[in-house]
Motif scaffolding. Structure first.
Motif, PDB file in Angstrom:
ATOM      1  N   VAL A  11       0.839  -1.202   0.000  1.00 58.93           N
ATOM      2  CA  VAL A  11       0.000   0.000   0.000  1.00 58.93           C
ATOM      3  C   VAL A  11       0.875   1.254   0.000  1.00 58.93           C
ATOM      4  O   VAL A  11       0.598   2.227  -0.729  1.00 58.93           O
ATOM      5  N   VAL A  12       1.937   1.236   0.804  1.00 55.46           N
ATOM      6  CA  VAL A  12       2.850   2.381   0.851  1.00 55.46           C
ATOM      7  C   VAL A  12       3.487   2.612  -0.518  1.00 55.46           C
ATOM      8  O   VAL A  12       3.583   3.750  -0.995  1.00 55.46           O
ATOM      9  N   ALA A  13       3.914   1.526  -1.171  1.00 60.48           N
ATOM     10  CA  ALA A  13       4.508   1.653  -2.508  1.00 60.48           C
ATOM     11  C   ALA A  13       3.501   2.225  -3.495  1.00 60.48           C
ATOM     12  O   ALA A  13       3.834   3.094  -4.318  1.00 60.48           O
ATOM     13  N   GLY A  14       2.267   1.752  -3.420  1.00 57.90           N
ATOM     14  CA  GLY A  14       1.235   2.272  -4.316  1.00 57.90           C
ATOM     15  C   GLY A  14       0.979   3.753  -4.082  1.00 57.90           C
ATOM     16  O   GLY A  14       0.841   4.536  -5.033  1.00 57.90           O
ATOM     17  N   GLN A  15       0.940   4.146  -2.821  1.00 53.62           N
ATOM     18  CA  GLN A  15       0.724   5.562  -2.507  1.00 53.62           C
ATOM     19  C   GLN A  15       1.904   6.418  -2.949  1.00 53.62           C
ATOM     20  O   GLN A  15       1.720   7.577  -3.344  1.00 53.62           O
ATOM     21  N   ALA A  16       3.103   5.866  -2.877  1.00 51.70           N
ATOM     22  CA  ALA A  16       4.267   6.615  -3.343  1.00 51.70           C
ATOM     23  C   ALA A  16       4.163   6.887  -4.843  1.00 51.70           C
ATOM     24  O   ALA A  16       4.427   7.999  -5.312  1.00 51.70           O
ATOM     25  N   VAL A  17       3.770   5.867  -5.603  1.00 52.75           N
ATOM     26  CA  VAL A  17       3.596   6.061  -7.050  1.00 52.75           C
ATOM     27  C   VAL A  17       2.467   7.059  -7.309  1.00 52.75           C
ATOM     28  O   VAL A  17       2.581   7.954  -8.158  1.00 52.75           O
ATOM     29  N   ALA A  18       1.367   6.926  -6.561  1.00 52.66           N
ATOM     30  CA  ALA A  18       0.239   7.848  -6.738  1.00 52.66           C
ATOM     31  C   ALA A  18       0.623   9.279  -6.415  1.00 52.66           C
ATOM     32  O   ALA A  18       0.013  10.231  -6.920  1.00 52.66           O
ATOM     33  N   GLY A  19       1.655   9.461  -5.586  1.00 50.93           N
ATOM     34  CA  GLY A  19       2.072  10.794  -5.183  1.00 50.93           C
ATOM     35  C   GLY A  19       2.590  11.668  -6.308  1.00 50.93           C
ATOM     36  O   GLY A  19       2.723  12.888  -6.132  1.00 50.93           O
ATOM     37  N   VAL A  20       2.872  11.080  -7.477  1.00 52.35           N
ATOM     38  CA  VAL A  20       3.312  11.912  -8.603  1.00 52.35           C
ATOM     39  C   VAL A  20       2.229  12.916  -8.989  1.00 52.35           C
ATOM     40  O   VAL A  20       2.507  13.896  -9.699  1.00 52.35           O
ATOM     41  N   ALA A  21       0.998  12.703  -8.506  1.00 52.41           N
ATOM     42  CA  ALA A  21      -0.071  13.672  -8.764  1.00 52.41           C
ATOM     43  C   ALA A  21       0.230  15.034  -8.153  1.00 52.41           C
ATOM     44  O   ALA A  21      -0.421  16.025  -8.490  1.00 52.41           O
ATOM     45  N   GLY A  22       1.222  15.104  -7.274  1.00 51.08           N
ATOM     46  CA  GLY A  22       1.615  16.397  -6.714  1.00 51.08           C
ATOM     47  C   GLY A  22       2.108  17.377  -7.756  1.00 51.08           C
ATOM     48  O   GLY A  22       2.121  18.590  -7.521  1.00 51.08           O
ATOM     49  N   GLY A  23       2.528  16.870  -8.910  1.00 54.01           N
ATOM     50  CA  GLY A  23       2.986  17.754  -9.973  1.00 54.01           C
ATOM     51  C   GLY A  23       1.874  18.308 -10.840  1.00 54.01           C
ATOM     52  O   GLY A  23       2.134  19.115 -11.752  1.00 54.01           O
ATOM     53  N   VAL A  24       0.640  17.907 -10.572  1.00 54.02           N
ATOM     54  CA  VAL A  24      -0.478  18.310 -11.429  1.00 54.02           C
ATOM     55  C   VAL A  24      -0.794  19.800 -11.301  1.00 54.02           C
ATOM     56  O   VAL A  24      -0.998  20.498 -12.305  1.00 54.02           O
ATOM     57  N   LEU A  25      -0.856  20.315 -10.090  1.00 52.85           N
ATOM     58  CA  LEU A  25      -1.305  21.698  -9.879  1.00 52.85           C
ATOM     59  C   LEU A  25      -0.415  22.731 -10.580  1.00 52.85           C
ATOM     60  O   LEU A  25      -0.936  23.605 -11.295  1.00 52.85           O
ATOM     61  N   PRO A  26       0.927  22.679 -10.419  1.00 53.97           N
ATOM     62  CA  PRO A  26       1.734  23.671 -11.143  1.00 53.97           C
ATOM     63  C   PRO A  26       1.624  23.543 -12.656  1.00 53.97           C
ATOM     64  O   PRO A  26       1.698  24.554 -13.369  1.00 53.97           O
ATOM     65  N   LEU A  27       1.425  22.339 -13.171  1.00 54.72           N
ATOM     66  CA  LEU A  27       1.226  22.166 -14.605  1.00 54.72           C
ATOM     67  C   LEU A  27      -0.082  22.803 -15.052  1.00 54.72           C
ATOM     68  O   LEU A  27      -0.157  23.399 -16.135  1.00 54.72           O
ATOM     69  N   CYS A  28      -1.115  22.692 -14.223  1.00 53.62           N
ATOM     70  CA  CYS A  28      -2.402  23.326 -14.557  1.00 53.62           C
ATOM     71  C   CYS A  28      -2.271  24.844 -14.580  1.00 53.62           C
ATOM     72  O   CYS A  28      -2.837  25.514 -15.454  1.00 53.62           O
ATOM     73  N   PHE A  29      -1.525  25.403 -13.627  1.00 52.59           N
ATOM     74  CA  PHE A  29      -1.277  26.844 -13.643  1.00 52.59           C
ATOM     75  C   PHE A  29      -0.563  27.243 -14.938  1.00 52.59           C
ATOM     76  O   PHE A  29      -0.904  28.249 -15.576  1.00 52.59           O
TER      77      PHE A  29
END
Length: 464
Positions: free
Chosen positions: A91-109
């Protein structure tokens, strides 16, 4: 044009918070401790912070739409990993991979600034920021509804579906042109930056469940800051920097970064924990209004929804009077929120009024900050610069949570689990002091036209 980036930002915010409400269930399911189960959240946060700045820079260089879709689909893969495993490390590994979504907001800006005339960018930026906040609040609602029945595994199913749908929808956005002549990337500098940010966050995040005097907390922060200093010195001398640290040299950007740090410490980090604790603490305690977990998450969701409704107003103020004015307004409402909490925290009505002030404050602040960054940054560096600011926001919001945790846990009524009124007073004072500091910093920010958009200065120019 604004709808799809706003949807993507909301999906990313949702993925960031949804599993937080399932921590107690994970502890029982995997027969582990809070420290161990907490890595299901910490792993996402650490990767998200690194992804915000590195992903933003790669999007600026190679095309924002392409990277936005890639990050959303990778986040979906992480959700699939979390669902498919029956071990906590999985689960931790999956959440780490999912964390790449942190780059979404600056790209949207960056996409909004790239596709729209400047007159429309402030409102678009505000709506995107408000959507991200609402997505994060939605995570709490969904987690509360699913954590018992049908079960915690449905949470990553829903987050994965949201990021997948957002990723597919964003393929409809106009293609972003890569930055000419800037194809070389200093990957080693990127690795050093990721390590530095991760160590600092590890230390600050760990202080919530351990203490500031714990060796792991101190070592993480000290080593992270040392690596960050080495990275900055290296990047300043590099012919092909991974991140252009000169972006932080401008007066407006530096003051905006400082204002971001102090404001999110109080309004986001400390206020979030204090309000949740205040709402769910029984009325028999010195401070508490006795709401259920469901009532609490819905009230916080209402705050975020109000913030989204106010976002266009914040953007309009920024467009008409400058983002500095919007930041001043947000800081003032932060001060009013702290005063309202200090005076009326003993009633549901008083708390509701106070959180309404908080909704106005956060809406204006989180809308104004990226606009101020854009005013001082060339268009081709938008996602990189706003990504750096999001890292600052993440670190200092975590710091605010840690300070509020310290106040609440070190001021207990003897032989009870309840915090004293002094503990909440200290927390409300922190919110007010941070808001006041943000107000003063905002006054020193120069208002006026964009300083880096039309004719980027040599100090801000990106080296190819």
């Amino acid at each position: 044009m604004v709808g799809l980036p706003a949807f993507a930002a909301a999906a990313a915010g949702f993925a960031a918070t949804a599993l937080v409400g399932a921590l107690q269930v994970l502890i029982v399911h995997f027969r582990t401790t809070l420290d161990s189960a907490g890595w299901a959240v910490n792993a996402f946060i650490l990767v998200a912070a690194a992804s915000a700045v590195v992903g933003g820079r790669l999007g600026d260089r190679y095309g924002r739409r392409r990277l936005l879709v890639t990050l959303l689909l990778l986040s979906t893969v992480g959700a699939v990993i979390s669902v498919s495993t029956d071990t906590l490390p999985g689960v931790v590994a999956g959440q780490a991979v999912a964390g790449v979504a942190g780059g979404v907001l600056p790209l949207c800006f960056g996409l909004a600034r790239e596709a729209l005339p400047w007159q429309r960018v402030p409102v678009a930026t505000a709506v995107i920021a408000g959507a991200a906040t609402l997505g994060g609040a939605t995570g709490g609602v969904v987690a509360e509804a699913m954590v018992q029945s049908p079960g915690w595994r449905c949470i990553p199913v829903v987050t994965g579906a949201a990021t997948l749908l957002a990723g597919l929808a964003c393929t409809l956005l106009p293609a972003s042109a890569p930055l000419p002549g800037a194809q070389r990337v200093n990957w080693l500098a990127g690795v050093l930056l990721v390590a530095a940010v991760s160590l600092v966050l590890f230390g600050v995040q760990g202080s919530i469940t351990r203490s500031w005097s714990d060796g792991r907390t101190i070592a993480g922060i000290v080593c992270g800051l040392a690596l960050l200093a080495m990275w900055a010195a290296w990047e300043r001398r590099s012919e092909h920097p991974m991140i252009n640290v000169r972006l932080l040299a401008g007066r407006k950007t530096a003051l905006t970064t400082l204002a971001t740090a102090v404001l999110v410490t109080g309004m986001v980090g400390a206020a979030g924990l204090l309000l949740q604790t205040l709402m769910q603490t029984p009325e028999l305690a010195p401070v508490g209004i006795g709401l259920s977990a469901r009532e609490t998450v819905w009230l916080l969701f209402g705050v975020a929804a109000l913030g989204l409704l106010l976002a266009p107003v914040a953007g309009w103020v920024a467009a008409r009077s400058g983002a500095r004015r919007a930041l001043v307004v947000g800081s003032l409402f932060g001060i009013v929120n702290a005063l309202a909490l200090a005076l009326f925290h003993d009633s549901v009505t008083g708390v509701a009024v106070a959180v309404a002030f908080l909704a106005v404050a956060t809406s204006f602040v989180l809308s104004a900050v990226p606009i101020l960054i854009m005013e001082d940054t060339p268009e081709q560096n938008t996602s990189e610069a706003t990504g750096l600011n999001i890292v600052v926001r993440t670190v200092f919001a975590t710091l605010g949570t840690s300070l509020a945790t310290y106040f609440l846990s070190h001021n207990l009524v003897p032989r009870t689990p309840f915090s004293t009124s002094d503990a909440f007073t200290q927390g409300f004072t922190l919110i007010g002091a941070c808001s006041a500091a943000g107000f003063v910093l905002a006054l020193f920010i120069r208002s006026g036209e964009r300083s880096g958009a039309a004719a980027p200065s040599a100090a801000l120019a990106t080296k190819a």
